[in-house]
Design a protein around this motif. Structure first.
Motif, PDB file in Angstrom:
ATOM      1  N   HIS A   1     -10.169   9.412 -21.588  1.00 34.26           N
ATOM      2  CA  HIS A   1     -11.357   9.953 -20.939  1.00 34.26           C
ATOM      3  C   HIS A   1     -12.173  10.841 -21.877  1.00 34.26           C
ATOM      4  O   HIS A   1     -13.224  11.316 -21.495  1.00 34.26           O
ATOM      5  N   LEU A   2     -11.679  11.030 -23.101  1.00 33.71           N
ATOM      6  CA  LEU A   2     -12.426  11.827 -24.067  1.00 33.71           C
ATOM      7  C   LEU A   2     -13.765  11.201 -24.415  1.00 33.71           C
ATOM      8  O   LEU A   2     -14.718  11.896 -24.711  1.00 33.71           O
ATOM      9  N   ARG A   3     -13.836   9.882 -24.387  1.00 40.29           N
ATOM     10  CA  ARG A   3     -15.047   9.194 -24.838  1.00 40.29           C
ATOM     11  C   ARG A   3     -15.850   8.582 -23.701  1.00 40.29           C
ATOM     12  O   ARG A   3     -16.777   7.820 -23.943  1.00 40.29           O
ATOM     13  N   PRO A  13     -13.637   0.571 -17.492  1.00 38.31           N
ATOM     14  CA  PRO A  13     -12.683  -0.186 -16.668  1.00 38.31           C
ATOM     15  C   PRO A  13     -11.874  -1.202 -17.484  1.00 38.31           C
ATOM     16  O   PRO A  13     -10.707  -1.444 -17.194  1.00 38.31           O
ATOM     17  N   GLY A  14     -12.497  -1.766 -18.515  1.00 40.50           N
ATOM     18  CA  GLY A  14     -11.791  -2.710 -19.378  1.00 40.50           C
ATOM     19  C   GLY A  14     -10.645  -2.038 -20.112  1.00 40.50           C
ATOM     20  O   GLY A  14      -9.535  -2.584 -20.213  1.00 40.50           O
ATOM     21  N   TYR A  15     -10.888  -0.832 -20.615  1.00 43.77           N
ATOM     22  CA  TYR A  15      -9.832  -0.075 -21.296  1.00 43.77           C
ATOM     23  C   TYR A  15      -8.714   0.296 -20.321  1.00 43.77           C
ATOM     24  O   TYR A  15      -7.538   0.207 -20.647  1.00 43.77           O
ATOM     25  N   GLU A  16      -9.108   0.716 -19.117  1.00 43.56           N
ATOM     26  CA  GLU A  16      -8.108   1.089 -18.119  1.00 43.56           C
ATOM     27  C   GLU A  16      -7.250  -0.114 -17.741  1.00 43.56           C
ATOM     28  O   GLU A  16      -6.026   0.005 -17.598  1.00 43.56           O
ATOM     29  N   ILE A  31       3.498   8.881 -27.804  1.00 45.21           N
ATOM     30  CA  ILE A  31       2.609   8.449 -28.888  1.00 45.21           C
ATOM     31  C   ILE A  31       3.104   8.911 -30.264  1.00 45.21           C
ATOM     32  O   ILE A  31       2.877   8.250 -31.274  1.00 45.21           O
ATOM     33  N   SER A  32       3.809  10.015 -30.295  1.00 45.56           N
ATOM     34  CA  SER A  32       4.327  10.534 -31.564  1.00 45.56           C
ATOM     35  C   SER A  32       5.406   9.645 -32.169  1.00 45.56           C
ATOM     36  O   SER A  32       5.683   9.724 -33.360  1.00 45.56           O
ATOM     37  N   PHE A  61      -7.973  -1.453 -29.325  1.00 45.46           N
ATOM     38  CA  PHE A  61      -7.839  -0.319 -28.407  1.00 45.46           C
ATOM     39  C   PHE A  61      -6.705   0.607 -28.859  1.00 45.46           C
ATOM     40  O   PHE A  61      -6.878   1.817 -28.976  1.00 45.46           O
ATOM     41  N   ILE A  62      -5.548   0.014 -29.150  1.00 47.89           N
ATOM     42  CA  ILE A  62      -4.389   0.813 -29.587  1.00 47.89           C
ATOM     43  C   ILE A  62      -4.698   1.511 -30.914  1.00 47.89           C
ATOM     44  O   ILE A  62      -4.386   2.695 -31.089  1.00 47.89           O
ATOM     45  N   SER A  63      -5.346   0.793 -31.817  1.00 46.52           N
ATOM     46  CA  SER A  63      -5.706   1.380 -33.116  1.00 46.52           C
ATOM     47  C   SER A  63      -6.639   2.572 -32.950  1.00 46.52           C
ATOM     48  O   SER A  63      -6.472   3.599 -33.618  1.00 46.52           O
ATOM     49  N   ALA A  64      -7.610   2.438 -32.043  1.00 50.20           N
ATOM     50  CA  ALA A  64      -8.560   3.537 -31.814  1.00 50.20           C
ATOM     51  C   ALA A  64      -7.845   4.763 -31.250  1.00 50.20           C
ATOM     52  O   ALA A  64      -8.114   5.900 -31.663  1.00 50.20           O
ATOM     53  N   VAL A  65      -6.924   4.538 -30.317  1.00 51.86           N
ATOM     54  CA  VAL A  65      -6.172   5.656 -29.733  1.00 51.86           C
ATOM     55  C   VAL A  65      -5.322   6.331 -30.819  1.00 51.86           C
ATOM     56  O   VAL A  65      -5.291   7.563 -30.926  1.00 51.86           O
ATOM     57  N   LEU A  66      -4.658   5.524 -31.618  1.00 47.61           N
ATOM     58  CA  LEU A  66      -3.812   6.098 -32.674  1.00 47.61           C
ATOM     59  C   LEU A  66      -4.640   6.814 -33.743  1.00 47.61           C
ATOM     60  O   LEU A  66      -4.217   7.851 -34.259  1.00 47.61           O
ATOM     61  N   ARG A  67      -5.814   6.295 -34.066  1.00 44.28           N
ATOM     62  CA  ARG A  67      -6.689   6.997 -35.029  1.00 44.28           C
ATOM     63  C   ARG A  67      -7.086   8.370 -34.486  1.00 44.28           C
ATOM     64  O   ARG A  67      -7.212   9.333 -35.227  1.00 44.28           O
TER      65      ARG A  67
END
Length: 184
Positions: A1-3, A13-16, A31-32, A61-67
């Motif tokens: 929800h940060l972005r 909704p696609g990400y969710e 995540i750690s 999506f996963i890459s963006a979250v991890l970045r």
């Protein structure tokens, strides 16, 4: 929800949905402690029953979250090969048949003509007669659904998508007589 405020409301909704559809073993992992091996396993499993484009989207999506939360982590995942996209280009006869069939249906005739000119569905739905001046159509907004399924107006998909195009006089007349471009 940060972005949420900086990405398209229709993207959220696609990400969710993507997140909900990840296997539980991956979603429940702190995540750690996510490793490259975990990501490769996820992608390999996902590839078994999803199209390559979907798998690439999940990986993105996963890459963006991890970045965002693990900027020090370097990801090197082997992704499925994407299929060569071969766009269908309708023939002149196909286009003419669609326009002829929609002539008496003002709800679709105008949108079909605008689609032929390269407008996206979301751009057509957001257009108003006031967006036309001297046969020049200004395209600078789109109509999309937000995460609650409510229709909203937002900016175009990309900055480059905001543009002005010439439309023929007969189409301007048709829009003005109709009083709207599309009633959704």
């Amino acid at each position: 929800h940060l972005r949420d405020d900086v990405i398209s409301p229709s993207t959220v909704p696609g990400y969710e949905s993507m997140l909900r559809n990840l296997p539980e073993w991956f979603r429940m992992k702190d995540i750690s402690y996510i490793t490259q091996t975990d990501i490769q396993r996820l992608i390999s499993e996902h590839s078994a029953n999803h199209a390559p484009k979907t798998v690439h989207n999940v990986h993105g999506f996963i890459s963006a979250v991890l970045r965002q939360f693990r900027p020090d982590m370097s990801i090197h995942t082997t992704l499925p090969q994407t299929a060569e996209y071969e766009a269908y280009v309708p023939s002149y006869e196909d286009v003419k048949a669609i326009l002829d069939a929609s002539k008496d249906d003002k709800r679709y005739h105008i949108p079909f003509q605008l689609a032929i000119m390269g407008l996206r569905r979301s751009e057509i739905c957001a257009l108003e007669p006031s967006d036309i001046e001297d046969n020049i159509l200004t395209i600078n907004k789109a109509k999309v659904k937000d995460r609650n399924g409510k229709w909203i107006i937002k900016t175009t998909k990309t900055k480059e998508s905001a543009r002005k195009i010439y439309i023929p006089e007969f189409l301007v007349r048709e829009i003005m007589e109709n009083g709207e471009v599309f009633n959704s």
